[in-house]
Scaffold this active site. Structure first.
Site, PDB file in Angstrom:
ATOM      1  N   GLU A 262       0.848  -1.198   0.000  1.00 25.48           N
ATOM      2  CA  GLU A 262       0.000   0.000   0.000  1.00 25.48           C
ATOM      3  C   GLU A 262       0.884   1.248   0.000  1.00 25.48           C
ATOM      4  OE1 GLU A 262      -2.761  -0.020   3.244  1.00 25.48           O
ATOM      5  OE2 GLU A 262      -3.667  -1.921   2.674  1.00 25.48           O
ATOM      6  N   HIS A 280      -8.080   1.370   1.835  1.00 28.32           N
ATOM      7  CA  HIS A 280      -7.862   1.306   3.285  1.00 28.32           C
ATOM      8  C   HIS A 280      -8.707   2.367   4.006  1.00 28.32           C
ATOM      9  CE1 HIS A 280      -4.687  -0.210   6.352  1.00 28.32           C
ATOM     10  NE2 HIS A 280      -5.845   0.017   6.940  1.00 28.32           N
TER      11      HIS A 280
END
Length: 528
Positions: A262, A280
């Site tokens: 990420e 997220h």
């Protein structure tokens, strides 16, 4: 007394209002400081409030002459050097509960969107397509939701899913059948959840044991057409295995909020029409940001005004004369806890810690906390620390008792940890030997002498000729070298225990091969 509080990252206004309303608190909001500017300013600060942007390094902490507490408005503390803070007597607090509701709601949103293919249908409309047959979904009613991890968020998801009249099958290392019955949900192993669930949602921390928990083998055990939700941590799912499971048709769809990398680039999962994702966003609600800000600001005020903090992350200061006496036992206690949690084959219901000899006369509470930390860390990860270990154990229904006795079984000091499950008791005892350091000296009722360090293999077996030779030959096939070996038995030809230290970690296939030997009852690999 007045205290200076520096807020170096953006913080919800509701949290700042908590500071405003407290007499004797002067705060400065400075969210654009360079590391150099922050270093110059930190010397006069009593409390530092951060989120994820500010890097609270050892250099910064050592320059903070008056700093007493660091507050992190969020769950993680990856940007704070905890060791440096503890060494300087600075307490660190966070806000682990503020995002529970948001994360649970996001999971439910993903679950519903997945079942009715809402993102895909919307995308088709955006491209001027009207294809109702292509996006026929399934109802949640009477479907089985498998929940792996029934902590704060997992339990909230279960509560909401029951409102959708789903059947719940849950696994958690601290969930017993009695607790599950009380909650009105099904209880089983990870394998039970994989086999029975129509939808599977993950709510565990990312640990060595949970990394790639959903891998190729796990997908093979699932129902055809199962659907997956992950709003917990990237890395719990093997993304390559998930990709193949979707392409093959075994998995009908996946909703992902977290990823192994990420932010990611060119993740091939998003090339599949059966997958949709969010970046997220589990804790990204106005309310969650307000909650974590309020929680951490309240804890900072409690500490500065002489109260007790609710969410400490590191160990509070211990009087130096006490610490010098008990600190040598901290590592031993944690290792005994870690060792024992690997041996217990069921959910732990009770822990008894016995302090014998000179240990019976000292302050043992910090040693107990380290023991429980070792017991819990395998399943809860770095979230467990010396301060919150007892609280987390209590929340999971684990009863803890300290016992002190002068009986030492020949040792000057002896620390014994015993756990009780529904059907068995397991125990381990250790001591510190002058000049030799920590030792494990008892496992259940067997005498041993093993340094609690490195890769340890514990084998329970029948005491008959040839067992050691078979075991050694099998390990040699896997190129596993034995460093030391200890063997003890109850009776000739009866039960025995073998403890080995080896040069590398044993993988699952190697342990399973050992268990195939008919003389071996149990083989457990433990890394300390």
């Amino acid at each position: 007394m007045a205290f200076n509080v520096l807020i170096s990252d953006p913080l919800s206004e509701e949290g700042i209002q908590v500071l405003n309303q407290q007499d004797g608190i002067h705060y400065e909001l400075a969210t654009d400081l360079t590391p150099e500017a922050l270093l110059k300013k930190i010397s006069k600060v009593d409390a530092l409030l951060v989120r994820s942007q500010t890097q609270v390094t050892r250099k910064l902490i050592e320059a903070a002459e008056n700093l007493k507490i660091i507050g992190r408005a969020g769950v993680g503390v990856d940007n704070i050097d905890l060791n440096a803070a503890t060494e300087r007597g600075i307490i660190v607090v966070n806000a682990p509960n503020g995002n529970t509701n948001s994360a649970a709601e996001h999971t439910m949103a993903m679950l519903m969107a997945l079942s009715r293919k809402i993102p895909q249908a919307y995308y088709s409309l955006k491209h001027q397509q009207w294809d109702r047959k292509k996006y026929v979904g399934v109802e949640l009613k009477n479907k089985t939701l498998g929940i792996i991890g029934l902590g704060r968020i997992g339990a909230e998801v279960a509560y909401r899913a029951k409102g959708q009249r789903m059947n719940i099958m849950a696994y958690d290392p601290f969930l017993t059948k009695e607790k599950a019955d009380h909650l009105g949900i099904g209880y089983g192993t990870v394998q039970d959840v994989l086999k029975e669930a129509d939808f599977i949602t993950l709510h565990t921390p990312l640990l060595k044991e949970t990394k790639h928990l959903l891998n190729e083998e796990a997908f093979e055990q699932m129902k055809p057409g199962v659907q997956i939700i992950n709003c917990a941590r990237g890395g719990i799912i093997d993304e390559s295995a998930l990709y193949e499971a979707i392409v093959s048709g075994k998995v009908a769809g996946a909703a992902l909020d977290v990823f192994e990398e990420e932010p990611f680039h060119d993740n091939k999962l998003l090339e599949l029409p059966e997958v949709f994702a969010t970046p997220h966003l589990g804790a990204s609600t106005v309310e969650a940001q307000e909650n974590v800000a309020v929680d951490v600001c309240q804890d900072v005020i409690r500490f500065l005004t002489g109260g007790i903090v609710q969410n400490p992350v590191n160990l509070p200061s211990v009087p130096k004369e006490v610490l010098n006496q008990i600190e040598p036992y901290f590592n031993l206690a944690e290792n005994l806890g870690t060792f024992l949690i690997h041996l217990a084959r069921e959910v732990i219901e009770e822990v008894n810690i016995y302090y014998s000899g000179e240990l019976a006369a000292v302050e043992t509470a910090p040693i107990t906390r380290n023991t429980i930390k070792g017991l819990l860390t395998r399943h809860l990860g770095e979230h467990v620390n010396d301060v919150n270990a007892l609280y987390l154990a209590e929340k999971r229904g684990i009863r803890i008792h300290e016992n002190k006795t002068s009986t030492t079984k020949g040792f000057t000091n002896l620390l014994t940890v015993e756990v009780t499950t529904k059907s068995e008791k397991r125990s381990v005892a250790g001591t510190l030997l002058n000049g030799l350091g920590p030792r494990i000296v008892m496992v259940d009722d067997y005498s041993v002498d093993v340094t609690p360090k490195g890769h340890i293999l514990v084998i329970h077996h029948r005491d008959i000729p040839g067992v050691i030779g078979k075991m050694g030959s099998l390990l040699a096939q896997y190129n596993i070298n034995i460093a030391t070996m200890q063997v003890d038995r109850a009776d000739v030809g009866g039960d025995a225990v073998m403890m080995l230290t080896v040069d590398k970690h044993l993988e699952t296939k190697e342990l399973e091969a050992l268990k195939q030997l008919e003389e071996i009852y149990q083989a457990t690999a433990i890394d300390l």
